[in-house]
Scaffold this active site. Sequence first.
Site, PDB file in Angstrom:
ATOM      1  CB  CYS A  71      -0.968  -0.044   1.182  1.00 11.34           C
ATOM      2  SG  CYS A  71      -2.378   1.074   0.998  1.00 11.34           S
TER       3      CYS A  71
ATOM      4  CE1 TYR B  30      -2.375  12.053  -2.881  1.00 11.75           C
ATOM      5  CE2 TYR B  30      -3.389  11.005  -0.974  1.00 11.75           C
ATOM      6  CZ  TYR B  30      -2.999  12.144  -1.657  1.00 11.75           C
ATOM      7  OH  TYR B  30      -3.255  13.378  -1.124  1.00 11.75           O
TER       8      TYR B  30
ATOM      9  CG  HIS C 249      -4.100  -3.827   2.773  1.00 15.75           C
ATOM     10  ND1 HIS C 249      -3.181  -3.321   3.672  1.00 15.75           N
ATOM     11  CD2 HIS C 249      -4.694  -2.755   2.205  1.00 15.75           C
ATOM     12  CE1 HIS C 249      -3.225  -2.002   3.646  1.00 15.75           C
ATOM     13  NE2 HIS C 249      -4.136  -1.638   2.762  1.00 15.75           N
TER      14      HIS C 249
ATOM     15  CD  GLU D  70      -2.030  -6.306   5.364  1.00 12.13           C
ATOM     16  OE1 GLU D  70      -2.673  -5.268   5.606  1.00 12.13           O
ATOM     17  OE2 GLU D  70      -1.529  -6.538   4.255  1.00 12.13           O
TER      18      GLU D  70
END
Length: 366
Positions: free
Chosen positions: A249, A294, A334, A336
């Site tokens: 990220c 972003y 992500h 995780e």
Amino acid sequence: MYSYDKQLILEDGTIYKGYGFGADRAMVGEVVFNTAMTGYQETLSDPSYNGQIVTFTYPLIGNYGINRDDFETINPSIKGLVVREVCQQPSNFRSQMSLDQALKELDIPGIWGIDTRSLTRKIRQYGTIKGIITDLSQNPEQVLEELRKTELPRDQIAQVSTSKAFLSSGTGYRVVLVDLGMKSGILRELNERNCDIVVVPHNISAQEVLRLQPDGVMLSNGPGDPEDVPETIAMIGQIMDKLPIFGICMGHQLISLAAGAKTYKLKFGHRGANHPVKNLLTGKVDLTSQNHGYSVDIDSLADTDLELTHLSVNDRTCEGVRHKFYPVFSVQYHPEASPGPHDPNYLFDQFIENMKAFQAQSRRHK
């Protein structure tokens, strides 16, 4: 019968009246929306939401309560929650308190009973917007005037990053984990792979990273504009040819900037647990959890040593890159994620393999 007691006022003058829950306080933030159907506890405690008021598009939030284990950070920094309906009597064997009780303890305000579909459509049409949750008794015109004067902070990563390094010991590869607003899920995945982890502040220097003699560097998620941390970008540029690096990220955006690419602000961002991403190396599509405002400019990659590896199926934005010469890679989503999806979890294993290969190569050259 409930009576309206709170209002969400947007910078454009729109007012949504509703009912308060959680902390009884006024709070300003950037109003965004999240499309996930579950995982509200992880969302409210995700440091990447620092400075934001989150609207849940799923109509009922709080139905399985709050427990001690699913927080992504000890000190959540979200500015507020907006929901259509909040469940006051959750039912789940893991539940220890209601969402209302948790927000009161965490000093986070919430508002429910508003038309979240209308609010989401407004954000999609006009982009994210500044807003405030406040008492209905407050004069809207005065509140709006103050809201428009209020500047949202630009030091968001500094607000959520650790100020001191700390260890999470293991017997495997040593990983320096740069905390840009780290979710505990990243630490959990590295712990499961028995990594010897040193969590460090976002403004650590390249010399300090190398002094720790890591086998690899992990760059975490985090809030705000990636260009607001030039010292971190400089550090990444100085170690990129020396160690395996994995960015998630915010970490992905900073790797791209360090390599010479550009970033830009999305109209309303990607926030949810159902975003399809195509792996251009395998042709496979993963469902992913995302939270970012972003994105990396794909066209700007042409002037760098990075290549595009992952692409958003929805809007064709950049979702992953890798370095052409060094063991450096990153993704915008992500892997995780808790509660899921878990499709891209294999990327942590790829990071382990990169460290293993890098060690073997280093031994051959000695």
